[in-house]
Design a protein around this motif. Structure first.
Motif, mmCIF file in Angstrom:
data_model
loop_
_atom_site.group_PDB
_atom_site.id
_atom_site.type_symbol
_atom_site.label_atom_id
_atom_site.label_comp_id
_atom_site.label_asym_id
_atom_site.label_seq_id
_atom_site.Cartn_x
_atom_site.Cartn_y
_atom_site.Cartn_z
ATOM 1 N N THR A 58 19.503 91.479 28.261
ATOM 2 C CA THR A 58 19.255 90.033 28.224
ATOM 3 C C THR A 58 20.555 89.257 28.042
ATOM 4 O OG1 THR A 58 17.052 90.423 27.282
ATOM 5 C CG2 THR A 58 17.980 88.206 27.056
ATOM 6 N N LEU A 62 21.140 90.982 32.878
ATOM 7 C CA LEU A 62 20.622 92.060 33.716
ATOM 8 C C LEU A 62 19.103 92.123 33.593
ATOM 9 C CD1 LEU A 62 23.219 94.846 32.781
ATOM 10 C CD2 LEU A 62 23.212 93.386 34.823
ATOM 11 N N PRO A 63 18.417 92.787 34.528
ATOM 12 C CA PRO A 63 16.959 92.945 34.398
ATOM 13 C C PRO A 63 16.608 93.676 33.113
ATOM 14 C CG PRO A 63 17.678 93.530 36.612
ATOM 15 C CD PRO A 63 18.929 93.346 35.805
ATOM 16 N N VAL A 65 13.992 95.266 32.325
ATOM 17 C CA VAL A 65 13.360 96.561 32.556
ATOM 18 C C VAL A 65 14.413 97.659 32.637
ATOM 19 C CG1 VAL A 65 11.969 97.926 34.150
ATOM 20 C CG2 VAL A 65 11.347 95.559 33.676
ATOM 21 N N PHE A 66 15.550 97.331 33.249
ATOM 22 C CA PHE A 66 16.641 98.301 33.350
ATOM 23 C C PHE A 66 17.167 98.654 31.958
ATOM 24 C CE2 PHE A 66 21.254 99.067 33.578
ATOM 25 C CZ PHE A 66 21.258 100.203 34.364
ATOM 26 N N SER A 133 5.433 90.569 41.468
ATOM 27 C CA SER A 133 6.442 91.638 41.494
ATOM 28 C C SER A 133 6.251 92.585 40.308
ATOM 29 C CB SER A 133 7.847 91.040 41.469
ATOM 30 O OG SER A 133 8.048 90.252 40.302
ATOM 31 N N ASP A 134 5.875 92.030 39.137
ATOM 32 C CA ASP A 134 5.581 92.870 37.974
ATOM 33 C C ASP A 134 4.334 93.724 38.219
ATOM 34 O OD1 ASP A 134 7.694 91.743 36.399
ATOM 35 O OD2 ASP A 134 6.440 89.973 36.128
ATOM 36 N N SER A 193 6.509 94.597 29.185
ATOM 37 C CA SER A 193 6.580 93.215 29.650
ATOM 38 C C SER A 193 5.221 92.534 29.582
ATOM 39 C CB SER A 193 7.109 93.162 31.083
ATOM 40 O OG SER A 193 6.253 93.863 31.965
#
Length: 293
Positions: A58, A62-63, A65-66, A133-134, A193
Motif C-alpha cells: 500500500t 503496488l497491488p 494482493v501481491f 476484476s476481483d 479483500s
C-alpha cells in the motif's frame, strides 16, 4: 420479497453477493480440511501475517494482493522451514512467526501517518467495494482450489488419519502437508479483500464446523459447508443493508451464528433420536413383571 429484492437490485450488492459466494465455496473446500486436520491456528496466523506485505504494498502503491501473497508465502515457508529444521512444535513455530509478522506490520503502519483508513479496510475488508476484476480473481482461485483438492484428495485423507500409513502407501505426506498449507494460504490471500484479514477465518471455519454436524463424508461436508457459507453471505449482506452495519463483519458473525444453530439443532435431533430408540427398545423387550401369589 422487497426485503430481499431491493438490496440485490443494486449492482454493488450483486457483485458482493457473487464474490462472497465464491469466497464461501473456496473457504468450504479448504476449511473442511482445516477443521479435520486441526489447522485453525494456522489459518488465523496466515490472515494476520499478511499485514506487513499489505502495508508495504500500500505504501509503495503496488497491488495489495501481491503484497499479501508475498507476506503469506514468507509465513508459510517460515513455518515449514522451522518445523523441519528446529525442535519446536508446529503450534509454537506458528505462534512465534504470527506475532513477529503482526508486530512488523504494526511497526510499518505506525511509520505512516495516513494509513488509518487503509488499515481498517485491511483488517475488516470491504465486500461492498468488490469489482468484477476481483470476482474474476476469486473465480480463478476457486478453480485452482477445486483442482488441487481433487488431485490431492487421497493424500489429504491419508494424512488426516495417519501420516505413517500415507508414507507406507507412497502418498508423500510431507508434500501433502505443504500443498494443504498452500491451499490455506491461497484461500486467505484471495478472500481477505472481501472480508478482511481478521474475519476471513470465520468463513474458513464456521461453515465447515456447521456442516460437520450433519455429514461424515468429506465431499458431502464440503458441499454443505459451501451452502452454509453462501447462506451466511446472503444473510450478512441483507443485515448490513437494512441495519447499516459493516458487511464483512455481518457475514462473519452470521456464519458463526449458523454454526451455533447447527450444533444446537443437531444436539436436539440426537436427543430425540435417543429417546425414540429407547422407547422402541422398551416396547420390543418389555420388562417382565414378577409372578405373585
Amino acid at each position: 420479497m422487497s426485503f430481499l429484492l431491493d438490496p440485490l437490485s443494486s449492482e454493488f450488492m450483486l457483485r458482493a453477493l457473487v464474490g462472497g459466494v465464491l469466497v464461501a465455496t473456496m473457504s468450504a473446500i479448504v476449511g473442511t480440511w482445516v477443521v479435520i486436520r486441526g489447522m485453525a491456528f494456522l489459518g488465523e496466523a496466515m490472515a494476520h501475517g499478511m499485514l506487513p506485505g499489505v502495508a508495504i504494498a500500500t505504501l509503495l502503491g503496488l497491488p495489495v494482493v501481491f503484497g499479501a501473497a508475498v507476506s503469506a508465502l514468507v509465513m508459510s515457508a517460515g513455518v515449514g522451514f522451522v518445523s523441519r529444521r528446529g525442535r519446536l512444535s508446529n503450534d509454537t513455530t506458528i505462534g512465534l512467526l504470527f506475532v513477529g509478522m503482526l508486530a512488523l506490520g504494526v511497526i510499518i503502519v505506525s511509520r505512516s501517518r495516513s494509513f488509518a483508513v487503509d488499515l481498517t479496510a485491511i483488517l475488516f475488508g470491504d465486500v461492498l467495494a468488490i469489482g468484477w476484476s476481483d470476482v474474476l480473481l476469486l473465480a480463478v482461485a476457486l478453480l485452482v482450489t477445486v483442482a488441487v483438492a481433487a488431485l490431492f484428495h487421497r493424500p489429504f485423507v491419508a494424512l488426516a488419519f495417519d501420516p505413517r500409513i500415507a508414507r507406507t502407501l507412497g502418498l508423500r505426506p510431507r508434500l501433502a502437508q505443504t500443498v494443504l498449507t498452500g491451499l490455506v494460504t491461497l484461500a486467505v490471500v484471495a478472500s481477505y479483500s472481501a472480508v478482511g484479514t481478521l474475519l476471513v477465518v470465520g468463513l474458513l471455519l464456521a461453515p465447515a464446523v456447521a456442516a460437520g454436524q450433519w455429514m461424515r463424508r468429506i465431499p458431502a461436508t464440503m458441499i454443505l459447508a459451501a451452502a452454509f457459507g453462501s447462506l451466511a453471505v446472503l444473510v450478512g449482506l441483507l443485515v448490513s443493508w437494512h441495519a447499516s452495519t459493516a458487511a464483512g463483519a455481518s457475514i462473519a458473525l452470521t456464519s458463526i451464528v449458523l454454526a451455533a444453530v447447527s450444533a444446537g439443532i443437531r444436539a436436539v435431533v440426537a436427543r430425540l433420536g435417543a429417546t425414540v430408540s429407547s422407547r422402541r427398545t422398551s416396547v420390543s423387550h418389555p420388562t417382565e413383571s414378577p409372578i405373585t401369589a
